[in-house]
Design an enzyme around this catalytic site. Structure first.
Site, mmCIF file in Angstrom:
data_model
loop_
_atom_site.group_PDB
_atom_site.id
_atom_site.type_symbol
_atom_site.label_atom_id
_atom_site.label_comp_id
_atom_site.label_asym_id
_atom_site.label_seq_id
_atom_site.Cartn_x
_atom_site.Cartn_y
_atom_site.Cartn_z
ATOM 1 N N CYS A 75 0.834 -1.203 0.000
ATOM 2 C CA CYS A 75 0.000 0.000 0.000
ATOM 3 C C CYS A 75 0.873 1.259 0.000
ATOM 4 O O CYS A 75 2.050 1.224 0.375
ATOM 5 C CB CYS A 75 -0.887 0.029 1.238
ATOM 6 S SG CYS A 75 -1.978 -1.388 1.407
ATOM 7 N N GLU A 77 0.716 3.807 1.982
ATOM 8 C CA GLU A 77 1.127 4.222 3.325
ATOM 9 C C GLU A 77 2.402 3.513 3.753
ATOM 10 O O GLU A 77 3.326 4.105 4.308
ATOM 11 C CB GLU A 77 0.018 3.930 4.344
ATOM 12 C CG GLU A 77 -1.290 4.646 4.069
ATOM 13 C CD GLU A 77 -2.241 3.830 3.181
ATOM 14 O OE1 GLU A 77 -1.769 3.126 2.250
ATOM 15 O OE2 GLU A 77 -3.461 3.905 3.431
ATOM 16 N N CYS A 109 -5.825 0.705 5.119
ATOM 17 C CA CYS A 109 -6.333 -0.638 5.396
ATOM 18 C C CYS A 109 -5.858 -1.084 6.781
ATOM 19 O O CYS A 109 -5.015 -0.441 7.407
ATOM 20 C CB CYS A 109 -5.858 -1.605 4.317
ATOM 21 S SG CYS A 109 -4.125 -2.103 4.490
HETATM 22 ZN ZN LIG Z 1 -2.717 -0.662 3.476
#
Ligand SMILES: [Zn+2]
Length: 158
Positions: A75, A77, A109
């Site tokens: 991801c 982040e 997430c």
């Molecule tokens: Zn994530």
């Protein structure tokens, strides 16, 4: 006056106009918006950008990077976080996430919430979720610990 809630946050309290935010916050949102342009997401077509500011003022940004072996995707982040941490910076003071969903904001997430919570260092990290367009830009203002209360940690410290 009718109260409007977006993703559980009250409009005009937790959801604010971009222009009303501190310039240092605007800057990381724009960095996340820029990083989103590098997203490699041929499978989901869901581009995400993220940016983290460290206590020395440096901004580390990242995008989501997918892979045909889905489990290896990362991801935005965590991309931003591993860039910072691998350069010796882990004192995060703010985080921004930018993605486009018509309804609501994109927040990290569960994996990223846990990952970021490792680095709150006894405080919390404000987190700003925004969309890349749709002016006037509205921003969901939350924090890592609001998104993940009671996340995992070793009970006896490190
Ligand atoms: Zn994530």
């Amino acid at each position: 006056m009718t109260q409007v809630f977006i993703n559980g946050a009250r409009d005009d309290l937790n959801v604010r106009e971009f222009q009303s935010l501190d310039p240092s916050i605007q800057e990381i949102i724009l960095a996340a918006t820029e990083a989103r342009k590098q997203a490699y997401c041929p499978y989901s077509n869901f581009a995400v950008g993220a940016a983290l500011r460290t206590s020395d003022g440096t901004i580390y940004s990242g995008c989501n990077i997918e892979n045909g072996a889905y489990a290896t995707c990362i991801c935005a982040e965590r991309t931003a976080a591993v860039k910072a941490i691998s350069e010796g910076k882990r004192d995060f003071v703010a985080c921004a996430v930018v993605a486009q969903q018509d309804n609501g904001f994109t927040t990290p997430c569960g994996v990223c919430r846990q990952f970021l919570s490792e680095f709150v260092n006894g405080k919390d990290i404000p987190l700003y979720a925004a969309k890349p367009t749709n002016l006037p830009l509205r921003v969901l203002c939350t924090s890592v610990l609001q998104l993940l209360p009671n996340g995992f940690s070793f009970a006896n410290g490190k």
